[in-house]
Motif scaffolding. Sequence first.
Motif, mmCIF file in Angstrom:
data_model
loop_
_atom_site.group_PDB
_atom_site.id
_atom_site.type_symbol
_atom_site.label_atom_id
_atom_site.label_comp_id
_atom_site.label_asym_id
_atom_site.label_seq_id
_atom_site.Cartn_x
_atom_site.Cartn_y
_atom_site.Cartn_z
ATOM 1 N N HIS A 1 0.821 -1.240 -0.108
ATOM 2 C CA HIS A 1 0.085 -0.170 0.211
ATOM 3 C C HIS A 1 0.889 1.471 -0.325
ATOM 4 O O HIS A 1 0.810 2.367 -0.497
ATOM 5 C CB HIS A 1 -0.972 -0.211 0.978
ATOM 6 N N ASP A 2 2.180 1.387 0.947
ATOM 7 C CA ASP A 2 3.189 2.550 0.297
ATOM 8 C C ASP A 2 3.890 2.026 1.115
ATOM 9 O O ASP A 2 4.868 1.954 1.937
ATOM 10 C CB ASP A 2 2.659 3.705 1.753
ATOM 11 N N PRO A 3 4.673 1.511 -0.378
ATOM 12 C CA PRO A 3 6.216 1.437 -0.088
ATOM 13 C C PRO A 3 7.171 2.348 0.288
ATOM 14 O O PRO A 3 8.198 1.549 0.319
ATOM 15 C CB PRO A 3 6.446 1.555 -2.040
ATOM 16 N N ARG A 4 6.607 3.519 0.774
ATOM 17 C CA ARG A 4 7.866 3.742 1.490
ATOM 18 C C ARG A 4 7.781 3.634 2.131
ATOM 19 O O ARG A 4 9.134 3.377 3.459
ATOM 20 C CB ARG A 4 7.631 5.608 1.504
ATOM 21 N N ARG A 5 7.165 2.523 3.407
ATOM 22 C CA ARG A 5 7.703 1.916 4.605
ATOM 23 C C ARG A 5 8.364 0.152 4.699
ATOM 24 O O ARG A 5 9.023 -0.006 5.814
ATOM 25 C CB ARG A 5 6.171 1.135 4.584
ATOM 26 N N LEU A 6 9.190 -0.026 3.068
ATOM 27 C CA LEU A 6 10.243 -0.705 3.362
ATOM 28 C C LEU A 6 11.650 0.242 3.594
ATOM 29 O O LEU A 6 12.441 -0.769 4.147
ATOM 30 C CB LEU A 6 11.001 -0.608 1.649
ATOM 31 N N ASP A 7 11.439 1.252 3.641
ATOM 32 C CA ASP A 7 12.678 2.077 5.032
ATOM 33 C C ASP A 7 12.266 1.566 5.639
ATOM 34 O O ASP A 7 14.027 0.941 6.479
ATOM 35 C CB ASP A 7 12.415 3.778 4.594
ATOM 36 N N VAL A 8 11.343 0.813 6.771
ATOM 37 C CA VAL A 8 11.853 0.874 8.181
ATOM 38 C C VAL A 8 12.030 -0.985 7.685
ATOM 39 O O VAL A 8 12.554 -1.806 8.642
ATOM 40 C CB VAL A 8 9.952 0.988 8.102
ATOM 41 N N ALA A 9 11.777 -1.704 6.889
ATOM 42 C CA ALA A 9 11.151 -3.325 6.974
ATOM 43 C C ALA A 9 13.161 -3.507 6.059
ATOM 44 O O ALA A 9 13.875 -3.979 6.819
ATOM 45 C CB ALA A 9 10.931 -3.447 6.009
ATOM 46 N N GLU A 10 13.938 -1.842 5.840
ATOM 47 C CA GLU A 10 15.479 -2.117 5.639
ATOM 48 C C GLU A 10 15.984 -2.069 7.266
ATOM 49 O O GLU A 10 16.807 -3.000 7.166
ATOM 50 C CB GLU A 10 15.967 -1.394 4.770
ATOM 51 N N GLY A 11 15.375 -1.198 7.587
ATOM 52 C CA GLY A 11 16.204 -1.393 8.532
ATOM 53 C C GLY A 11 15.839 -3.016 9.820
ATOM 54 O O GLY A 11 17.473 -3.326 10.288
ATOM 55 N N TRP A 12 15.065 -3.503 9.580
ATOM 56 C CA TRP A 12 15.156 -5.348 9.750
ATOM 57 C C TRP A 12 16.154 -6.078 9.626
ATOM 58 O O TRP A 12 16.418 -6.603 10.186
ATOM 59 C CB TRP A 12 14.219 -5.501 9.308
ATOM 60 N N VAL A 13 17.262 -5.941 8.790
ATOM 61 C CA VAL A 13 17.541 -6.369 7.885
ATOM 62 C C VAL A 13 18.827 -7.084 9.399
ATOM 63 O O VAL A 13 19.483 -7.532 9.169
ATOM 64 C CB VAL A 13 18.050 -5.635 6.450
ATOM 65 N N GLN A 14 19.228 -5.806 10.003
ATOM 66 C CA GLN A 14 20.309 -6.016 10.983
ATOM 67 C C GLN A 14 19.845 -5.677 12.191
ATOM 68 O O GLN A 14 20.685 -6.131 13.055
ATOM 69 C CB GLN A 14 21.460 -3.590 10.516
ATOM 70 N N SER A 15 18.670 -6.970 12.509
ATOM 71 C CA SER A 15 18.042 -6.389 13.864
ATOM 72 C C SER A 15 19.102 -7.446 14.170
ATOM 73 O O SER A 15 18.782 -9.276 13.816
ATOM 74 C CB SER A 15 16.641 -6.839 13.668
#
Length: 225
Positions: free
Chosen positions: A128-142
């Motif tokens: 719905h809002d691909p700008r939220r992928l910026d949040v998902a990108e942060g998950w990679v380093q969790s």
Amino acid sequence: MRCMTATDRLYTNLTHRLRTMGSPARAEKEKSYQKSVWRHWGVALPQMDVAIREILRDVPAADRLALGRRLWREPVWDLKIVAGRLLVAPSVPPAEPLWRFVTARMADLDGWAVADNLAPVGSRCLLHDPRRLDVAEGWVQSPHLWTRRASLVFTLPWTRNGRDPERMLGWASALASDREGFIQKAIGWWLRELSKRDAARVRRVLAEHGTTLKGVARREASKYL
């Protein structure tokens, strides 16, 4: 004495119905298999969906979201699964309240089943809002295994036609050296799905990172090549 709210009534009716569908033997088996810290009622997925249809027919989206929050608070594995399944309904808009629900629950994910039943909700929000992928990108380093895994599992729609997978391929490459088995399986899953429509990209990733990936990831990624 506090008056019963609409959420209270839905919660009472739904949990009562689910309890009648539970199986102690199934609950014990699932708890052991999932290595879960939660209580288990032993409700099968098809029965969960039946209960959702029976109790939540014509229930407004806002009430579904409030109920999802209430269910998730309970230390019951089945109720966390049900929360994800009732919120994936098209009637619940993938707007900011639903996205906040998803992101607030990431730290609670403690196994693939709970995570994978929340994933379609997260995917809808990201689409719905691909700008939220910026949040998902942060998950990679969790440091949290299931949050790292979610960066790939929640973005599986980007393996399909019409969407550019390059950003997520970068995430998969960054996770290639992660030795956690569930991360390796998620990488393989993501690449396998992409290979159905873009084998060349998958071959490129395998050529660059194949020696770093575990065998399970390589085998899964190569399944359709």
